[in-house]
Design an enzyme around this catalytic site. Structure first.
Site, PDB file in Angstrom:
ATOM      1  N   TYR A 162      -6.344  -3.237   7.200  1.00 14.75           N
ATOM      2  CA  TYR A 162      -5.176  -2.818   6.408  1.00 14.75           C
ATOM      3  C   TYR A 162      -5.627  -2.260   5.063  1.00 14.75           C
ATOM      4  O   TYR A 162      -5.219  -1.174   4.646  1.00 14.75           O
ATOM      5  CB  TYR A 162      -4.217  -4.001   6.207  1.00 14.75           C
ATOM      6  CG  TYR A 162      -3.215  -3.753   5.087  1.00 14.75           C
ATOM      7  CD1 TYR A 162      -2.140  -2.879   5.277  1.00 14.75           C
ATOM      8  CD2 TYR A 162      -3.367  -4.350   3.827  1.00 14.75           C
ATOM      9  CE1 TYR A 162      -1.245  -2.623   4.243  1.00 14.75           C
ATOM     10  CE2 TYR A 162      -2.481  -4.098   2.801  1.00 14.75           C
ATOM     11  CZ  TYR A 162      -1.419  -3.232   3.017  1.00 14.75           C
ATOM     12  OH  TYR A 162      -0.539  -2.962   1.995  1.00 14.75           O
ATOM     13  N   SER A 168      -2.232  -0.395  -2.916  1.00 21.79           N
ATOM     14  CA  SER A 168      -2.283  -1.844  -3.079  1.00 21.79           C
ATOM     15  C   SER A 168      -3.471  -2.247  -3.948  1.00 21.79           C
ATOM     16  O   SER A 168      -4.519  -1.582  -3.938  1.00 21.79           O
ATOM     17  CB  SER A 168      -2.430  -2.473  -1.692  1.00 21.79           C
ATOM     18  OG  SER A 168      -2.841  -3.814  -1.807  1.00 21.79           O
ATOM     19  N   LYS A 198      -5.475   1.716   3.232  1.00 21.90           N
ATOM     20  CA  LYS A 198      -4.967   2.082   1.889  1.00 21.90           C
ATOM     21  C   LYS A 198      -6.036   2.859   1.125  1.00 21.90           C
ATOM     22  O   LYS A 198      -5.750   3.877   0.489  1.00 21.90           O
ATOM     23  CB  LYS A 198      -4.574   0.833   1.101  1.00 21.90           C
ATOM     24  CG  LYS A 198      -3.330   0.128   1.603  1.00 21.90           C
ATOM     25  CD  LYS A 198      -2.085   0.954   1.376  1.00 21.90           C
ATOM     26  CE  LYS A 198      -0.870   0.353   2.048  1.00 21.90           C
ATOM     27  NZ  LYS A 198       0.254   1.273   2.204  1.00 21.90           N
TER      28      LYS A 198
HETATM   29  P1  NAD Z   1       8.011  -3.081   5.078  1.00 29.94           P
HETATM   30  O1  NAD Z   1       7.338  -3.322   6.385  1.00 29.94           O
HETATM   31  O2  NAD Z   1       9.194  -3.878   4.734  1.00 29.94           O
HETATM   32  O3  NAD Z   1       8.379  -1.535   4.935  1.00 29.94           O
HETATM   33  C1  NAD Z   1       7.638  -0.516   5.560  1.00 29.94           C
HETATM   34  C2  NAD Z   1       8.638   0.356   6.291  1.00 29.94           C
HETATM   35  O4  NAD Z   1       7.951   1.413   6.952  1.00 29.94           O
HETATM   36  C3  NAD Z   1       9.401  -0.412   7.391  1.00 29.94           C
HETATM   37  O5  NAD Z   1      10.779  -0.151   7.233  1.00 29.94           O
HETATM   38  C4  NAD Z   1       8.867   0.150   8.678  1.00 29.94           C
HETATM   39  O6  NAD Z   1       9.830   0.151   9.702  1.00 29.94           O
HETATM   40  C5  NAD Z   1       8.496   1.557   8.236  1.00 29.94           C
HETATM   41  N1  NAD Z   1       7.484   2.218   9.061  1.00 29.94           N
HETATM   42  C6  NAD Z   1       6.256   1.763   9.430  1.00 29.94           C
HETATM   43  N2  NAD Z   1       5.631   2.686  10.169  1.00 29.94           N
HETATM   44  C7  NAD Z   1       6.471   3.759  10.254  1.00 29.94           C
HETATM   45  C8  NAD Z   1       6.395   5.021  10.891  1.00 29.94           C
HETATM   46  N3  NAD Z   1       5.325   5.384  11.603  1.00 29.94           N
HETATM   47  N4  NAD Z   1       7.443   5.865  10.767  1.00 29.94           N
HETATM   48  C9  NAD Z   1       8.542   5.514  10.057  1.00 29.94           C
HETATM   49  N5  NAD Z   1       8.667   4.331   9.443  1.00 29.94           N
HETATM   50  C10 NAD Z   1       7.642   3.462   9.546  1.00 29.94           C
HETATM   51  O7  NAD Z   1       6.887  -3.245   3.945  1.00 29.94           O
HETATM   52  P2  NAD Z   1       7.029  -3.218   2.371  1.00 29.94           P
HETATM   53  O8  NAD Z   1       6.629  -4.555   1.866  1.00 29.94           O
HETATM   54  O9  NAD Z   1       8.313  -2.633   1.972  1.00 29.94           O
HETATM   55  O10 NAD Z   1       5.833  -2.225   2.009  1.00 29.94           O
HETATM   56  C11 NAD Z   1       6.044  -0.839   1.768  1.00 29.94           C
HETATM   57  C12 NAD Z   1       4.705  -0.200   1.540  1.00 29.94           C
HETATM   58  O11 NAD Z   1       4.056  -0.836   0.442  1.00 29.94           O
HETATM   59  C13 NAD Z   1       3.744  -0.330   2.731  1.00 29.94           C
HETATM   60  O12 NAD Z   1       2.999   0.859   2.849  1.00 29.94           O
HETATM   61  C14 NAD Z   1       2.849  -1.474   2.304  1.00 29.94           C
HETATM   62  O13 NAD Z   1       1.573  -1.381   2.892  1.00 29.94           O
HETATM   63  C15 NAD Z   1       2.770  -1.258   0.801  1.00 29.94           C
HETATM   64  N6  NAD Z   1       2.430  -2.483   0.066  1.00 29.94           N
HETATM   65  C16 NAD Z   1       3.180  -3.604   0.244  1.00 29.94           C
HETATM   66  C17 NAD Z   1       2.841  -4.776  -0.429  1.00 29.94           C
HETATM   67  C18 NAD Z   1       3.635  -6.038  -0.231  1.00 29.94           C
HETATM   68  O14 NAD Z   1       3.137  -7.105  -0.580  1.00 29.94           O
HETATM   69  N7  NAD Z   1       4.852  -5.993   0.301  1.00 29.94           N
HETATM   70  C19 NAD Z   1       1.747  -4.785  -1.313  1.00 29.94           C
HETATM   71  C20 NAD Z   1       1.012  -3.615  -1.486  1.00 29.94           C
HETATM   72  C21 NAD Z   1       1.365  -2.459  -0.781  1.00 29.94           C
END
Ligand code: NAD
Ligand code: UDP
Length: 336
Positions: free
Chosen positions: A149, A124, A153
């Protein structure tokens, strides 16, 4: 090539699955559905007319992950599996450190045991911290994060970098996302937050659909053109296509490479609200409220490296992002 998407049922993972399948990759999803639904994966299959192998499992459960990796023998892992709510991470830091770091360690250990040597990681822009002025580029040293959080990362990037130093056959691509919004243009998959949304766009769409009364704009007195914060919003399908480029790049490279995935174009909170209202011809009630703790006034990417090295750049406009977010929300008012 076969790609294992840990956390692949989530918002970014499901869109990436569509882009990978479209590009001819086989996709396996591993998710514990902590923040998602298997319906998202079903809709990925519906959209692409291609099968997705789906495992309900915890990415921190070594026995389960090892079994899946032995069975599937993926060529590359994309690690999306993590908890991502900034405010929640302040209240439940141990849960965030435990889940986010454990999943990373487990995936790396199981990759080593099964001979999978390529990983793409969801990082991120938050790792740039407050020290680095926008536009952020990948050469800048990481900064101090303002919440647990963000620190997960930053720490996970460090773990992946150390693993690659120790094993010259390991290939790590760290993708630093800016602000993903939007949805697949079909409106069949999109962002499905549980409870009150923390992020701007899902809040805007929920006001538009009548689920929330009005948006509070967090601060109108920043030193920016309209007084509200500037961010680098990127269409989730552009982001998804960035993952395809990263997987392709990673297949031919070992060591660690970092890429920003952003557009390089900052927009304000009011730009989002105004564009959303305009392109969708719907009003969004809002009021200017106090600043939110921890928000930086201006965050956007220097997107040059991904363009020159990966040959990828975001193509979709802010109007596309606003239209597709609304299309998803109005067709799925209750999510999946
Ligand atoms: P999201 O919550 O929709 O997707 C994350 C997925 O991981 C979910 O389906 C959740 O059920 C699964 N998950 C969490 N812990 C788990 C575990 N222990 N075992 C198996 N599955 C697990 O979030 P997203 O927006 O799709 O984000 C995906 C990744 O990108 C994350 O790591 C998030 O931190 C990172 N990210 C997201 C953003 C954003 O703004 N959406 C920005 C920067 C980074
Ligand atoms: N924001 C806002 N009201 C909200 C949610 C967010 O004004 O209800 C603003 C927030 O202050 C920031 C921008 O919208 O300037 C994007 O916030 P978000 O939480 O989506 O992402 P962040 O950049 O904080 O990761």
């Amino acid at each position: 090539m076969k790609i294992l998407l840990a956390g692949g049922a989530g918002y970014i993972g499901s869109h990436t699955a569509v882009a990978l399948l479209k590009a001819g990759y086989q996709v396996v999803v591993l998710d514990n559905f902590d923040n998602s639904s298997p319906e998202a994966v079903r809709r990925v299959e519906e959209l692409t007319h291609k099968p997705v192998v789906l495992y309900e499992a915890d990415a921190a459960d070594k026995a389960a992950v090892l079994n899946i990796m032995k069975q599937e023998q993926p060529d590359c892992v994309i690690h999306f599996a993590g908890l991502k709510a900034v405010g929640e991470s302040v209240k439940q830091p141990l849960r965030y450190y435990r889940n986010n770091i454990d999943t990373t360690l487990t995936l790396l250990e199981c990759m080593e045991l099964t001979g999978c040597r390529k990983i793409v990681f969801s990082s991120s822009a938050t790792v740039y911290g407050e020290e680095n002025p926008a536009p952020c580029n990948e050469e800048m040293p990481k900064g101090s994060c303002t919440n647990p959080y963000g620190w997960t990362k930053s720490m996970m990037e460090q773990i992946l970098q150390d693993a690659a130093v120790a094993d010259k056959n390991l290939g790590v691509v760290l993708l630093r996302y800016f602000n993903p919004i939007g949805a697949h243009e079909s409106g069949r998959i999109g962002e499905n937050p549980r409870g009150i949304p923390n992020n701007l766009m899902p809040y805007v769409t929920q006001v538009a659909v009548g689920k929330r009364e009005r948006l509070t704009v967090f601060g109108g007195d920043y030193d920016t053109p309209d007084g509200t914060c500037l961010r680098d919003y990127i269409h989730v399908m552009d982001l998804a296509e960035g993952h395809v480029a990263a997987v392709e790049y990673g297949a031919g490279h070992n060591g660690v490479e970092i890429f920003n995935l952003g557009t390089g174009q900052p927009y304000s909170v009011l730009d989002i609200v105004n564009t959303f209202q305009q392109v969708n011809n719907i009003s969004v009630a809002y009021e200017i409220g106090p600043r939110r703790a921890g928000d930086l006034p201006v965050v956007y990417a220097d997107a040059t490296k991904a363009k020159t090295v990966l040959g990828w750049q975001a193509k979709r406009s802010l109007a596309d992002m606003c239209r597709d977010s609304w299309n998803w929300q109005k067709n799925n008012p209750e999510g999946y």
